[in-house]
Scaffold this active site. Structure first.
Site, PDB file in Angstrom:
ATOM      1  CB  CYS A 384      31.872  36.065  32.904  1.00  0.00           C
ATOM      2  SG  CYS A 384      31.722  34.801  34.160  1.00  0.00           S
ATOM      3  CG  HIS A 509      33.945  33.548  29.776  1.00  0.00           C
ATOM      4  ND1 HIS A 509      34.593  34.731  30.027  1.00  0.00           N
ATOM      5  CD2 HIS A 509      33.753  32.959  30.973  1.00  0.00           C
ATOM      6  CE1 HIS A 509      34.804  34.853  31.325  1.00  0.00           C
ATOM      7  NE2 HIS A 509      34.299  33.799  31.935  1.00  0.00           N
ATOM      8  CD  GLU A 511      35.296  35.825  26.646  1.00  0.00           C
ATOM      9  OE1 GLU A 511      34.066  36.042  26.474  1.00  0.00           O
ATOM     10  OE2 GLU A 511      35.821  35.741  27.778  1.00  0.00           O
TER      11      GLU A 511
HETATM   12  N1  GLN Z   1      34.313  36.073  39.712  1.00  0.00           N
HETATM   13  C1  GLN Z   1      33.059  35.818  39.121  1.00  0.00           C
HETATM   14  C2  GLN Z   1      32.532  34.448  39.488  1.00  0.00           C
HETATM   15  O1  GLN Z   1      33.269  33.628  39.961  1.00  0.00           O
HETATM   16  C3  GLN Z   1      33.111  35.982  37.615  1.00  0.00           C
HETATM   17  C4  GLN Z   1      34.034  35.003  36.947  1.00  0.00           C
HETATM   18  C5  GLN Z   1      34.365  35.390  35.530  1.00  0.00           C
HETATM   19  O2  GLN Z   1      34.188  36.508  35.113  1.00  0.00           O
HETATM   20  N2  GLN Z   1      34.882  34.461  34.775  1.00  0.00           N
HETATM   21  O3  GLN Z   1      31.382  34.147  39.336  1.00  0.00           O
END
Ligand code: GLN
Length: 532
Positions: A384, A509, A511
């Site tokens: 992400c 994500h 994970e």
């Molecule tokens: N802050 C970033 C976004 O809002 C990444 C979010 C994250 O890593 N879950 O897109």
């Protein structure tokens, strides 16, 4: 209610409450009971009821609460749901996470909509009924539904939940409910004895709310002598054999086996009218892997900003460990402080992981990690935010020195990561993210496709910003290729560096979908690239 379920039996409910202290393994106990029932062939569902007045866990501070676990339907929940998914290998939804704030706000909304016919709205029966409805709803389709009540019995905010689960027995029949209370028994080093008084008091509290538990799980640091169970039994009325000591163990994944080998198994068998032996093969293989003596150990640098609460990255570290267990490789996770790191930190590890995150703190350190990986062909897995910083790093390498995400620099002309359409102006509010499952299509022949062994992917998301495809050429010149997008091509989902043993980053994500006995392909890919 009470209709026959899949195995021709009445729907059963197990309620897991806690006493003395929270945070001693109530969630793991609940999940492990579920695993044993699954291993006996039962179809299990599970739910966490949290007395917090929050509506979801999305805005909870991860430093205090640990990671925000995201379900496939985009519910932002707490890390217990992660334990549940890892133990039970099921994908949970919003129904499985019930926070007091959410139930209360729905109740108030229905009152405002005039649906309560002018009645005086009260905690009992309105709120307690609403809680029971949530439980019944989450149980649908299972043979056994497990409900964990957050906190400890006696907490002010939790009283309505305790009352609701007591009343629930009247709804469905006491014989269809099993109450398990998890208590902590401390060992006092100076007098060298286990002290059962706090546990006795906790059981008395539970009884004072009308719940007579069927079993007590006693959490201790080391195995407790029999007289601990005897004392608790005498003072609580719970039969001694169902007061089960659960000392600390080498791995939480041993708990299903511990439960299966304890008298609790007999109790559970009677309760679900199924006396088959559980098939624990999956757990035994996992324990063997966890206790294996790998000939090789690799060091994975986790570039993190919450350095004092490792729970913030729980699913990530579990996914890394799972990959190690699957491959028979030892993994050392080295925490790299994103706010204070440099080339030496990156050089000192075999591979880098940049996990998800929000806000500017530590961002330059994460960009530096991605830059280092691009320049030194260091294996890298971006999750992400880890993809976003990789894209920023590549764009800067191609000459766009002020390339950034508008999350960190709202005015940069080179906003290589930018806010999604329709999301402008909502940056600080809850519930405006791209959340939950989204499909992606991978490029044939890409590293990502090779890892997954397929090109149609579904992963969970939790983010607001996206790669700005206006800058694709700059990003590519900086060393990254787009290896996966949303099916319509509008959103970048995967990037990778071709000339690196393994540099893969995803906007998702992954994970959250890793399991201890079924490691995620991207984590396997990363570790494999180091050992091969
Ligand atoms: N802050 C970033 C976004 O809002 C990444 C979010 C994250 O890593 N879950 O897109």
């Amino acid at each position: 209610m009470g209709e026959t379920k899949r195995h021709g039996l009445k729907q059963k409910y197990i309620f897991v409450t806690g006493g003395v202290l929270s945070g001693v393994g109530k969630g793991i106990t609940a999940a492990s009971i579920g695993s044993v029932l699954q291993a006996k062939g039962a179809y299990v569902s599970i739910q966490k009821c949290d007395p917090y007045l929050n509506v979801d866990a999305g805005l909870l501070n991860p430093a205090e609460h640990g990671e925000c676990f995201v379900t496939k339907d985009g519910a932002e929940t707490d890390l217990d749901l992660g334990h549940y998914e890892r133990f039970l290998d099921i994908e949970l939804t919003q129904k499985n996470a019930s926070l007091a704030g959410r139930i209360m706000s729905e109740l108030i909304a229905s009152e405002r909509a005039g649906k309560l016919s002018g009645k005086t709205v009260q905690v009992i029966p309105h709120f307690t009924n609403a809680i029971q409805d949530k439980i019944a709803e989450a149980a649908e389709g299972s043979d056994v539904h497990i409900v964990e009540i957050g906190g400890t019995v006696g907490d002010y905010e939790g009283l309505a939940f305790v009352e609701a689960i007591r009343e629930f027995a009247a709804r469905v029949g006491r014989e269809n409910c099993l109450y398990v209370h998890v208590v902590y028994v401390p060992f006092i080093g100076t007098s060298k004895e286990f002290k059962t008084k706090p546990a006795q008091n906790a059981l008395q509290d539970l009884r004072s709310f009308g719940i007579f538990p069927d079993a007590v799980v006693v959490r201790t640091e080391t195995p407790a002598p029999e007289n601990v169970a005897r004392k608790i039994s005498l003072l609580s009325g719970v039969p001694q054999q169902y007061i089960v000591d659960m000392p600390n163990v080498d791995t939480v994944y041993r708990i299903p086996e511990t439960i299966a080998n304890s008298p609790l198994h007999e109790l559970l068998s009677k309760f679900i009218e199924n006396d088959s032996q559980p098939d624990l093969g999956k757990w035994q293989r996992l324990i063997t892997a966890v206790n294996g003596h790998p000939s090789k150990t690799v060091t994975i640098g986790l570039v993190a900003k919450y350095m004092d609460n490792e729970d913030t990255y729980l699913s990530v570290t579990e996914a890394v460990k799972a990959a190690g267990w699957t491959l028979g490789v030892g993994v050392d996770i080295k925490w790299i402080n994103a706010e204070d790191c440099g080339g030496d930190d990156f050089a000192g590890v075999d591979a880098l992981i940049v996990p998800g995150g929000f806000g500017e703190r530590g961002i330059e350190g994460k960009i530096a990690a991605a830059t280092y990986a691009l320049e030194h062909k260091k294996p890298y897995l971006g999750l992400c935010l880890g993809l976003q910083v990789a894209v920023i790093a590549a764009a800067r390498r191609s000459g766009l020195n002020d390339a950034n995400s508008t999350e960190f620099n709202p005015t940069t002309p080179h906003n290589v990561v930018y806010i999604m359409e329709g999301q402008e102006g909502k940056e600080s509010t809850g519930g405006t993210l791209r959340l939950g499952d989204y499909p992606a299509v991978l490029k044939e022949g890409s590293k990502a496709a090779e890892s997954y062994g397929q090109t149609d992917i579904i992963e969970r998301h939790r983010h607001r910003y996206e790669v700005n495809q206006k800058f694709i050429q700059d990003i590519e010149r900086g060393g990254l290729v787009i290896s996966g997008t949303s099916p319509d091509g509008k959103l970048v989902e995967y990037v990778e560096a071709a000339d690196n043993p393994y540099f893969v980053a995803t906007q998702a994500h992954p994970e959250f979908k890793s399991r201890p006995y079924k490691a995620h392909p991207l984590f396997l890919g990363l570790i494999r690239s180091v050992v091969d």
